[in-house]
Design a protein around this motif. Structure first.
Motif, PDB file in Angstrom:
ATOM      1  N   THR A  35       0.840  -1.199   0.000  1.00 26.76           N
ATOM      2  CA  THR A  35       0.000   0.000   0.000  1.00 26.76           C
ATOM      3  C   THR A  35       0.872   1.244   0.000  1.00 26.76           C
ATOM      4  N   SER A  36       0.291   2.334  -0.491  1.00 19.75           N
ATOM      5  CA  SER A  36       0.983   3.611  -0.533  1.00 19.75           C
ATOM      6  C   SER A  36      -0.041   4.703  -0.250  1.00 19.75           C
ATOM      7  N   LEU A  37       0.102   5.386   0.881  1.00 20.63           N
ATOM      8  CA  LEU A  37      -0.860   6.398   1.306  1.00 20.63           C
ATOM      9  C   LEU A  37      -0.199   7.766   1.345  1.00 20.63           C
ATOM     10  N   LYS A  38      -0.913   8.770   0.834  1.00 19.87           N
ATOM     11  CA  LYS A  38      -0.391  10.132   0.862  1.00 19.87           C
ATOM     12  C   LYS A  38      -0.349  10.640   2.294  1.00 19.87           C
ATOM     13  N   TYR A  39       0.776  11.276   2.645  1.00 16.42           N
ATOM     14  CA  TYR A  39       0.968  11.834   3.983  1.00 16.42           C
ATOM     15  C   TYR A  39       1.359  13.290   3.820  1.00 16.42           C
ATOM     16  N   GLY A  40       0.484  14.183   4.254  1.00 14.42           N
ATOM     17  CA  GLY A  40       0.725  15.589   3.991  1.00 14.42           C
ATOM     18  C   GLY A  40       0.597  15.882   2.505  1.00 14.42           C
ATOM     19  N   ASP A  41       1.265  16.938   2.055  1.00  7.92           N
ATOM     20  CA  ASP A  41       1.168  17.318   0.640  1.00  7.92           C
ATOM     21  C   ASP A  41       2.221  16.654  -0.235  1.00  7.92           C
ATOM     22  N   THR A  42       3.314  16.219   0.362  1.00 10.12           N
ATOM     23  CA  THR A  42       4.448  15.800  -0.472  1.00 10.12           C
ATOM     24  C   THR A  42       5.007  14.418  -0.143  1.00 10.12           C
ATOM     25  N   SER A  43       4.465  13.758   0.872  1.00 12.30           N
ATOM     26  CA  SER A  43       5.077  12.513   1.343  1.00 12.30           C
ATOM     27  C   SER A  43       4.149  11.313   1.189  1.00 12.30           C
TER      28      SER A  43
ATOM     29  N   SER B 150      -7.307  -4.379 -11.411  1.00 14.58           N
ATOM     30  CA  SER B 150      -8.300  -4.634 -10.360  1.00 14.58           C
ATOM     31  C   SER B 150      -7.852  -5.793  -9.476  1.00 14.58           C
ATOM     32  N   LEU B 151      -7.276  -6.826 -10.088  1.00 13.48           N
ATOM     33  CA  LEU B 151      -6.720  -7.941  -9.313  1.00 13.48           C
ATOM     34  C   LEU B 151      -5.583  -7.464  -8.419  1.00 13.48           C
ATOM     35  N   VAL B 152      -4.720  -6.608  -8.954  1.00 13.21           N
ATOM     36  CA  VAL B 152      -3.589  -6.080  -8.193  1.00 13.21           C
ATOM     37  C   VAL B 152      -4.066  -5.337  -6.955  1.00 13.21           C
ATOM     38  N   LEU B 153      -5.061  -4.469  -7.114  1.00 13.22           N
ATOM     39  CA  LEU B 153      -5.569  -3.694  -5.978  1.00 13.22           C
ATOM     40  C   LEU B 153      -6.171  -4.609  -4.918  1.00 13.22           C
ATOM     41  N   PHE B 154      -6.922  -5.615  -5.378  1.00 11.45           N
ATOM     42  CA  PHE B 154      -7.554  -6.545  -4.445  1.00 11.45           C
ATOM     43  C   PHE B 154      -6.509  -7.404  -3.726  1.00 11.45           C
ATOM     44  N   LEU B 155      -5.579  -7.968  -4.468  1.00 12.38           N
ATOM     45  CA  LEU B 155      -4.585  -8.858  -3.859  1.00 12.38           C
ATOM     46  C   LEU B 155      -3.635  -8.090  -2.949  1.00 12.38           C
ATOM     47  N   ALA B 156      -3.281  -6.865  -3.324  1.00 11.86           N
ATOM     48  CA  ALA B 156      -2.424  -6.050  -2.462  1.00 11.86           C
ATOM     49  C   ALA B 156      -3.109  -5.780  -1.133  1.00 11.86           C
TER      50      ALA B 156
END
Length: 239
Positions: free
Chosen positions: A11-19, A93-99
């Motif tokens: 997973t990759s979540l936005k943290y603040g505006d730049t991170s 769609s498979l990638v998002l689900f399996l991740a």
């Protein structure tokens, strides 16, 4: 401690505006979470936001303090540039689900080379082949081998699979069960490889019911497991 290791982004979540906060399964240390400061604004750095899409395969140079806090990544490079996983709508769609399933299932912060090799192989296989409709079912069933609750296949003569006990029974129990048409196709998925998936034919309704049961199987055997939010998207794509 600085380590160089392969890693698979979950997973990759936005943290603040730049991170970004990135969760990844590493070959050297299992599950790790990283804070990538300024990666969204930097154009000349060694880290690029595009490297951290779900299920990207990387080699990273990271600082692991192993104190339960967010770690840091100094360098990253893609080890397997995908041809289709993020551009084909079905595969994406498979990638998002399996991740999401992997992120909810893998809890160990320790080396698990066998599981890492399994993920490497299966993602490469999916990238190279047309996506079979039952790919995610076989992927998840095989995943349970590495998580410690693969179905007991020593005697498959029973007409019922007890999801709580993880075994086949000849008479129904009060536990959640796989039975009827579902059990026939469930048995076909056990013990086969991905190249044999074309021999398992299911319709949309049966596939969705089997997936519900497999996800329930994870819920029953993994403490704190959460149902994936991306399931609705996956079902819509396969309609």
């Amino acid at each position: 401690m600085q380590v160089t290791t392969k890693a698979i982004v979950l997973t990759s979540l936005k943290y603040g505006d730049t991170s970004l906060i990135v969760k990844a399964f590493t070959e050297s240390d299992g599950m790790k979470s990283y804070l990538l400061k300024g990666v969204l604004s930097s154009k000349k750095g060694k880290l690029k936001a595009a490297y951290f899409l779900p299920l990207m395969q990387l080699e990273i140079v990271a600082n692991h303090k192993n104190k339960g806090t967010l770690e840091s990544i100094k360098e990253a490079k893609v080890t397997l540039p995908y041809k289709s996983l993020h551009t084909d709508i079905v595969k994406n769609s498979l990638v998002l689900f399996l991740a999401e399933m992997l992120g909810n299932s893998i809890q160990e912060q320790e080396e698990d080379r066998a599981l890492f090799n399994y993920l490497e192989y299966t993602l490469h296989w999916l990238d190279e082949h047309e996506a079979p409709p039952n790919f995610h079912l076989l992927f998840l069933l095989n995943l349970t081998k590495y998580l410690g609750f693969y179905p007991d296949i020593s005697d498959q003569r029973g007409a019922y699979f007890d999801l709580l006990e993880g075994s086949f029974n000849r008479t129904p129990s009060l536990n959640p069960l796989i039975q009827g048409d579902e059990i026939v196709h469930f048995k076909k998925l056990l013990g086969i490889n991905f190249d044999a998936l074309q021999t398992v034919q299911t319709n949309k309704a049966l596939r969705q019911e089997l997936l519900k049961k497999v996800i329930l199987y994870f819920e029953l055997h993994l403490h704190g497991f959460r149902k994936p939010k991306s399931l609705a998207v996956l079902n819509a794509v396969f309609e």
